[in-house]
Design a protein around this motif. Structure first.
Motif, PDB file in Angstrom:
ATOM      1  N   TYR A  59       6.911  -5.697  -7.910  1.00 13.21           N
ATOM      2  CA  TYR A  59       7.485  -4.342  -7.900  1.00 13.21           C
ATOM      3  C   TYR A  59       7.808  -3.897  -9.324  1.00 13.21           C
ATOM      4  O   TYR A  59       7.566  -2.739  -9.699  1.00 13.21           O
ATOM      5  CB  TYR A  59       8.760  -4.311  -7.053  1.00 13.21           C
ATOM      6  N   LEU A  60       8.368  -4.822 -10.106  1.00 12.81           N
ATOM      7  CA  LEU A  60       8.703  -4.502 -11.492  1.00 12.81           C
ATOM      8  C   LEU A  60       7.443  -4.190 -12.297  1.00 12.81           C
ATOM      9  O   LEU A  60       7.456  -3.324 -13.179  1.00 12.81           O
ATOM     10  CB  LEU A  60       9.471  -5.660 -12.127  1.00 12.81           C
ATOM     11  N   CYS A  61       6.345  -4.888 -11.989  1.00 16.05           N
ATOM     12  CA  CYS A  61       5.080  -4.617 -12.677  1.00 16.05           C
ATOM     13  C   CYS A  61       4.549  -3.227 -12.322  1.00 16.05           C
ATOM     14  O   CYS A  61       4.006  -2.526 -13.182  1.00 16.05           O
ATOM     15  CB  CYS A  61       4.047  -5.677 -12.309  1.00 16.05           C
ATOM     16  N   VAL A  62       4.699  -2.825 -11.056  1.00  8.82           N
ATOM     17  CA  VAL A  62       4.279  -1.480 -10.658  1.00  8.82           C
ATOM     18  C   VAL A  62       5.154  -0.435 -11.348  1.00  8.82           C
ATOM     19  O   VAL A  62       4.656   0.582 -11.842  1.00  8.82           O
ATOM     20  CB  VAL A  62       4.357  -1.313  -9.121  1.00  8.82           C
ATOM     21  N   LEU A  63       6.470  -0.697 -11.414  1.00 10.62           N
ATOM     22  CA  LEU A  63       7.381   0.211 -12.107  1.00 10.62           C
ATOM     23  C   LEU A  63       6.994   0.337 -13.573  1.00 10.62           C
ATOM     24  O   LEU A  63       7.004   1.439 -14.140  1.00 10.62           O
ATOM     25  CB  LEU A  63       8.824  -0.302 -11.979  1.00 10.62           C
ATOM     26  N   LEU A  79      -1.288   1.016  -3.789  1.00  9.39           N
ATOM     27  CA  LEU A  79      -1.706  -0.021  -2.844  1.00  9.39           C
ATOM     28  C   LEU A  79      -1.362  -1.420  -3.351  1.00  9.39           C
ATOM     29  O   LEU A  79      -1.376  -2.384  -2.584  1.00  9.39           O
ATOM     30  CB  LEU A  79      -3.208   0.082  -2.582  1.00  9.39           C
ATOM     31  N   GLN A  80      -1.049  -1.529  -4.651  1.00  8.51           N
ATOM     32  CA  GLN A  80      -0.587  -2.811  -5.183  1.00  8.51           C
ATOM     33  C   GLN A  80       0.687  -3.261  -4.470  1.00  8.51           C
ATOM     34  O   GLN A  80       0.939  -4.467  -4.352  1.00  8.51           O
ATOM     35  CB  GLN A  80      -0.316  -2.692  -6.679  1.00  8.51           C
ATOM     36  N   ILE A  81       1.478  -2.313  -3.997  1.00  7.88           N
ATOM     37  CA  ILE A  81       2.748  -2.663  -3.349  1.00  7.88           C
ATOM     38  C   ILE A  81       2.530  -3.382  -2.024  1.00  7.88           C
ATOM     39  O   ILE A  81       3.054  -4.486  -1.819  1.00  7.88           O
ATOM     40  CB  ILE A  81       3.635  -1.409  -3.189  1.00  7.88           C
ATOM     41  N   LEU A  87       0.948 -10.771   0.091  1.00  9.55           N
ATOM     42  CA  LEU A  87       0.849 -12.062  -0.593  1.00  9.55           C
ATOM     43  C   LEU A  87       2.184 -12.787  -0.567  1.00  9.55           C
ATOM     44  O   LEU A  87       2.248 -13.987  -0.264  1.00  9.55           O
ATOM     45  CB  LEU A  87       0.378 -11.868  -2.028  1.00  9.55           C
ATOM     46  N   GLY A  88       3.266 -12.076  -0.865  1.00 10.74           N
ATOM     47  CA  GLY A  88       4.586 -12.697  -0.893  1.00 10.74           C
ATOM     48  C   GLY A  88       5.015 -13.224   0.463  1.00 10.74           C
ATOM     49  O   GLY A  88       5.502 -14.359   0.582  1.00 10.74           O
ATOM     50  N   TYR A  89       4.814 -12.439   1.501  1.00 12.55           N
ATOM     51  CA  TYR A  89       5.188 -12.872   2.845  1.00 12.55           C
ATOM     52  C   TYR A  89       4.287 -14.007   3.326  1.00 12.55           C
ATOM     53  O   TYR A  89       4.733 -14.885   4.080  1.00 12.55           O
ATOM     54  CB  TYR A  89       5.137 -11.701   3.823  1.00 12.55           C
ATOM     55  N   VAL A 129     -10.659 -10.155  -7.064  1.00  9.56           N
ATOM     56  CA  VAL A 129     -10.837  -9.299  -8.242  1.00  9.56           C
ATOM     57  C   VAL A 129     -12.182  -8.578  -8.198  1.00  9.56           C
ATOM     58  O   VAL A 129     -12.278  -7.377  -8.498  1.00  9.56           O
ATOM     59  CB  VAL A 129     -10.711 -10.126  -9.537  1.00  9.56           C
ATOM     60  N   VAL A 130     -13.245  -9.288  -7.809  1.00 11.73           N
ATOM     61  CA  VAL A 130     -14.580  -8.706  -7.805  1.00 11.73           C
ATOM     62  C   VAL A 130     -14.703  -7.564  -6.796  1.00 11.73           C
ATOM     63  O   VAL A 130     -15.547  -6.687  -6.959  1.00 11.73           O
ATOM     64  CB  VAL A 130     -15.638  -9.804  -7.539  1.00 11.73           C
ATOM     65  N   LEU A 131     -13.855  -7.545  -5.780  1.00  7.41           N
ATOM     66  CA  LEU A 131     -13.885  -6.438  -4.821  1.00  7.41           C
ATOM     67  C   LEU A 131     -13.658  -5.093  -5.505  1.00  7.41           C
ATOM     68  O   LEU A 131     -14.084  -4.053  -5.012  1.00  7.41           O
ATOM     69  CB  LEU A 131     -12.829  -6.649  -3.725  1.00  7.41           C
ATOM     70  N   GLY A 132     -12.945  -5.111  -6.651  1.00  4.33           N
ATOM     71  CA  GLY A 132     -12.744  -3.876  -7.411  1.00  4.33           C
ATOM     72  C   GLY A 132     -11.719  -2.952  -6.805  1.00  4.33           C
ATOM     73  O   GLY A 132     -11.711  -1.751  -7.094  1.00  4.33           O
ATOM     74  N   LEU A 133     -10.813  -3.485  -5.977  1.00  2.00           N
ATOM     75  CA  LEU A 133      -9.782  -2.665  -5.338  1.00  2.00           C
ATOM     76  C   LEU A 133      -8.443  -2.891  -6.044  1.00  2.00           C
ATOM     77  O   LEU A 133      -8.234  -3.929  -6.676  1.00  2.00           O
ATOM     78  CB  LEU A 133      -9.646  -3.034  -3.854  1.00  2.00           C
ATOM     79  N   PRO A 134      -7.502  -1.939  -5.945  1.00  6.15           N
ATOM     80  CA  PRO A 134      -6.164  -2.160  -6.504  1.00  6.15           C
ATOM     81  C   PRO A 134      -5.513  -3.353  -5.809  1.00  6.15           C
ATOM     82  O   PRO A 134      -5.350  -3.347  -4.590  1.00  6.15           O
ATOM     83  CB  PRO A 134      -5.419  -0.857  -6.186  1.00  6.15           C
TER      84      PRO A 134
END
Length: 227
Positions: A59-63, A79-81, A87-89, A129-134
């Motif tokens: 969250y801090l990285c998105v901020l 969508l990173q959120i 991933l966290g859950y 990463v290769v998927l190219g999505l956020p």
């Protein structure tokens, strides 16, 4: 549209798999990568679950991206959120539920399993990463730093790892918490990058056959769109 549905469906599955793999690395107890070690150390210190700490850090990285990019921040990157939450859950579920009672005393088994799982993690992360999505907020933040300062993405990402290692060392020396940096951390820092370099071109060719990608990563797309 069909391509995007398939790509996001695969992203969800790979993110859950990454959570399971990271949980296995934690349970092998021979050290995890610098970013995960930071989350694990704060978990030891605060009693907050590791995956939850990782969500907060993301969250801090998105901020940070919002502050740096302002209007240049693309809405799709929000969508990173949810990806960070998934991933966290997933980490929490596998560490504290599925693998809760998992413990191994044989060191050779633990270090060997750690290396095998690390290879699997590199493949999974490369596939994401290769998927190219956020996806990863940390990488999005490093990309934003690159765009605004000119510091090479790879160099700043490496600085983040050094910062995490330093912070974990300080926390562990100051507070009575277990070490999350061990030989597995060194193995990760040495092998992870080269493994990505091996896996990603091959995964990209596979995705192109499946019509999942257009040949550019999300970071490359962001840089091209803003420079």
């Amino acid at each position: 549209m069909n391509r995007m549905i398939r790509a996001y469906g695969l992203l969800i599955l790979l993110t859950i798999l990454a959570g399971m793999e990271l949980a296995l690395l934690v349970k092998m107890n021979v050290g995890v990568g610098p970013w995960d070690a930071m989350a694990l150390s704060f978990s030891f210190l605060t009693g907050i679950k590791m995956g939850t700490v990782a969500i907060i850090c993301n969250y801090l990285c998105v901020l940070g991206q919002l502050i740096l990019l302002k209007k240049e921040f693309k809405k799709i990157n929000f969508l990173q959120i949810p990806i960070s939450m998934l991933l966290g859950y997933s980490i929490n579920f596998f560490v504290y539920v599925v693998f809760k009672n998992m413990a191994f005393n044989n060191y050779i088994f633990r270090i060997t399993t750690n290396v095998i799982v690390l290879v699997s993690v590199a493949f999974t992360m490369g596939a994401i990463v290769v998927l190219g999505l956020p996806t990863f907020a940390l990488e999005g933040f490093c990309s934003a730093i690159h765009l605004k300062t000119g510091i090479p993405f790879a160099k700043f990402r490496q600085w983040v790892d050094f910062f995490c290692v330093g912070l974990v060392v300080i926390l562990t020396l100051v507070f009575p918490i277990e070490w999350s940096l061990r030989e597995g951390t060194i193995i990760s820092m040495v092998l992870f990058g080269p493994l990505l370099g091996i896996f990603m071109p091959r995964i990209e060719k596979l995705y192109e056959k499946w019509d999942l990608v257009d040949g550019k990563s999300q970071i490359e797309k962001e840089i091209e769109g803003l420079e």
